[in-house]
Design a protein around this motif. Structure first.
Motif, PDB file in Angstrom:
ATOM      1  N   TYR A 161       0.808  -1.212   0.000  1.00 34.99           N
ATOM      2  CA  TYR A 161       0.000   0.000   0.000  1.00 34.99           C
ATOM      3  C   TYR A 161       0.848   1.273   0.000  1.00 34.99           C
ATOM      4  CZ  TYR A 161       1.342  -0.113   4.908  1.00 34.99           C
ATOM      5  OH  TYR A 161       2.077  -0.153   6.067  1.00 34.99           O
ATOM      6  N   GLN A 182       0.336  -1.465  12.545  1.00 30.00           N
ATOM      7  CA  GLN A 182      -0.789  -1.553  11.595  1.00 30.00           C
ATOM      8  C   GLN A 182      -1.879  -2.507  12.071  1.00 30.00           C
ATOM      9  OE1 GLN A 182      -0.201   0.902  10.085  1.00 30.00           O
ATOM     10  NE2 GLN A 182       1.976   0.954   9.666  1.00 30.00           N
ATOM     11  N   GLU A 184      -3.756 -10.256   8.495  1.00 28.45           N
ATOM     12  CA  GLU A 184      -3.910  -8.898   7.969  1.00 28.45           C
ATOM     13  C   GLU A 184      -2.548  -8.277   7.663  1.00 28.45           C
ATOM     14  OE1 GLU A 184      -6.333  -6.743  10.757  1.00 28.45           O
ATOM     15  OE2 GLU A 184      -7.969  -8.201  10.600  1.00 28.45           O
ATOM     16  N   LEU A 188      -0.995  -6.908   3.913  1.00 23.47           N
ATOM     17  CA  LEU A 188      -0.447  -5.567   3.716  1.00 23.47           C
ATOM     18  C   LEU A 188       1.007  -5.599   3.241  1.00 23.47           C
ATOM     19  CD1 LEU A 188      -1.889  -3.850   6.925  1.00 23.47           C
ATOM     20  CD2 LEU A 188      -2.547  -3.337   4.557  1.00 23.47           C
ATOM     21  N   MET A 223      -3.848   0.690  11.360  1.00 19.69           N
ATOM     22  CA  MET A 223      -4.550   0.905  10.097  1.00 19.69           C
ATOM     23  C   MET A 223      -5.877   0.170  10.130  1.00 19.69           C
ATOM     24  SD  MET A 223      -3.044   0.343   6.249  1.00 19.69           S
ATOM     25  CE  MET A 223      -1.794   1.614   6.469  1.00 19.69           C
ATOM     26  N   THR A 274      -8.642  -2.457   6.228  1.00 16.44           N
ATOM     27  CA  THR A 274      -7.681  -3.171   5.389  1.00 16.44           C
ATOM     28  C   THR A 274      -8.284  -4.485   4.883  1.00 16.44           C
ATOM     29  OG1 THR A 274      -6.673  -4.414   7.204  1.00 16.44           O
ATOM     30  CG2 THR A 274      -5.826  -2.207   6.783  1.00 16.44           C
ATOM     31  N   GLN A 279     -10.069  -7.448   6.943  1.00 17.96           N
ATOM     32  CA  GLN A 279     -10.276  -6.984   8.316  1.00 17.96           C
ATOM     33  C   GLN A 279     -11.767  -6.925   8.640  1.00 17.96           C
ATOM     34  OE1 GLN A 279      -9.272  -2.807   9.336  1.00 17.96           O
ATOM     35  NE2 GLN A 279      -7.844  -3.665  10.819  1.00 17.96           N
ATOM     36  N   LEU A 297      -7.009   2.712   5.530  1.00 20.34           N
ATOM     37  CA  LEU A 297      -6.237   2.381   4.338  1.00 20.34           C
ATOM     38  C   LEU A 297      -6.686   3.258   3.170  1.00 20.34           C
ATOM     39  CD1 LEU A 297      -4.301   0.498   2.708  1.00 20.34           C
ATOM     40  CD2 LEU A 297      -6.305  -0.975   2.309  1.00 20.34           C
ATOM     41  N   LEU A 343     -12.234  -5.845   0.872  1.00 21.07           N
ATOM     42  CA  LEU A 343     -12.221  -4.722   1.816  1.00 21.07           C
ATOM     43  C   LEU A 343     -13.504  -4.700   2.628  1.00 21.07           C
ATOM     44  CD1 LEU A 343     -10.811  -1.981  -0.575  1.00 21.07           C
ATOM     45  CD2 LEU A 343      -9.595  -3.076   1.312  1.00 21.07           C
TER      46      LEU A 343
END
Length: 377
Positions: free
Chosen positions: A21, A124, A130, A134, A163, A166, A169, A194, A210
């Motif tokens: 990201y 994060q 997760e 990322l 974060m 994500t 998540q 994010l 997402l």
């Protein structure tokens, strides 16, 4: 003579592996490149072209990239050079960004000895799946190990970046991350949603899994609810701190303090002139850090007022009309009275005698509120 406050930002553009990201100016590099870059960086700091004798450094922030991925001797040299060429306050806040998995006992002790007194850690998420999605190089267990090393070295001011929204998540997993970080008793927490930036691997990806918009909003509200209950004060849109643990360096940006950035891509604002260094690593090394800014702009009065408003309104305490007058020698209401009254009527701002700040409703649409303070044309 009372000196003006000054912030210094140092850019270390190196990391072990670039996250999927990330659109920051950073990449992996070998030792020869890192050594050459730090030499150029030291030379740039030593030959700073700004006349800072009326300024005293109140904050230093070493960011990246991953500053903790390079040898600690480089960090010590950088800080030593700053002290040699600038008037640094004995109470200066000195922060370094650290990523889990790149912190060792020797590095932590070296940072402490060099005068660093604040750590910013990029966690994060506390969920290992997760973290993998990322592209992070660490696990939650790695984070705990690094965190304990830093505590044992004597660091008592640690920020943790989180974060939300994500891939994969859920509200439940994000709540669990918040719980685990709160339990550690960290002094400061930054939480960001994010953002999928153009040019990153995520931008080209499909089927990212997402969270829904509803779940994203629930995570957003959950952050404030849980952190407030745990004794963290929200002092900026995305930042929460225990009492007296707000990040002084970031606040200096939001209130318009002069700052100078060193390293490739580093931005500066000094005596109403904004400038930034070129982004090409090899050119920077070849010039020994002296290739000069690639962009330079003297800010107009309108531009300075705009910045005062849209940066100041990021702070929960908002902006002071009296301070606006001291800075611009113009009454706030003569410039912004009409738009402020409109936004107060819409329930997006709260206006007291001297203070204008975002309401709870206004925080949710802060980009719109701030855009209303831009001058036409």
């Amino acid at each position: 003579m009372m000196k003006k406050p000054l912030g210094i930002y140092i850019h270390i553009p190196f990391c072990i592996k670039k996250c999927v990201y990330c659109d920051f100016l950073s990449a992996p590099a070998n030792k020869d490149i890192i050594n050459a870059y730090v030499d150029a960086l030291i030379n740039e700091i030593s030959n700073c072209r700004q006349n800072t004798f009326r300024h005293q450094v109140q904050t230093i922030f070493i960011g990246g990239g991953t500053p903790s991925s390079i040898d600690a001797r480089h960090i010590k040299r950088i800080i030593k050079t700053i002290y040699e060429h600038f008037d640094v306050s004995e109470f200066a806040e000195i922060t370094i960004e650290c990523n889990p998995g790149t912190v060792t006992k020797s590095k932590a002790n070296a940072y402490k000895k060099a005068g660093i007194n604040r750590i910013s850690m990029g966690l994060q998420s506390a969920n290992n799946e997760e973290l993998k999605s990322l592209g992070r190089i660490h696990s939650f267990e790695d984070f705990i190990k690094s965190y304990n090393i830093l505590r044992e070295a004597g660091f008592d001011n640690i920020n943790v970046d989180l974060m939300s929204a994500t891939m994969g998540q859920t509200v439940k997993s994000y709540e669990n991350t918040l719980k685990k970080v709160i339990e550690l008793g960290v002094e400061h927490i930054s939480s960001y949603s994010l953002i999928i930036e153009e040019g990153t691997p995520l931008y080209e990806a499909t089927d990212l899994d997402l969270p829904s918009e509803e779940d994203e909003r629930e995570m957003y509200y959950l952050t404030e609810k849980m952190l407030n209950k745990a004794g963290y004060k929200r002092y900026e849109i995305s930042n929460y701190a225990k009492p007296d643990r707000e990040c002084k360096h970031n606040i200096s940006y939001w209130v318009g303090t002069d700052y100078i950035g060193f390293g490739i891509g580093a931005a500066s604002l000094f005596e109403n002139v904004r400038f930034s260094n070129g982004r090409d690593l090899q050119s920077y090394i070849d010039s020994n850090g002296l290739n000069g800014p690639c962009e330079e702009e003297e800010l107009s009065e309108n531009a300075r007022m705009e910045e005062f408003m849209f940066l100041g309104l990021r702070m929960m305490e908002g902006i002071s009309k009296r301070y606006f007058y001291r800075r611009f020698k113009t009454e706030f209401d003569d410039i912004y009275g009409k738009v402020t009254k409109k936004l107060v009527k819409q329930g997006l701002l709260i206006e007291d005698d001297d203070n204008v700040r975002l309401s709870k409703k206004g925080i949710d649409v802060s980009n719109y509120v701030m855009s209303e303070y831009l001058f036409d044309g």
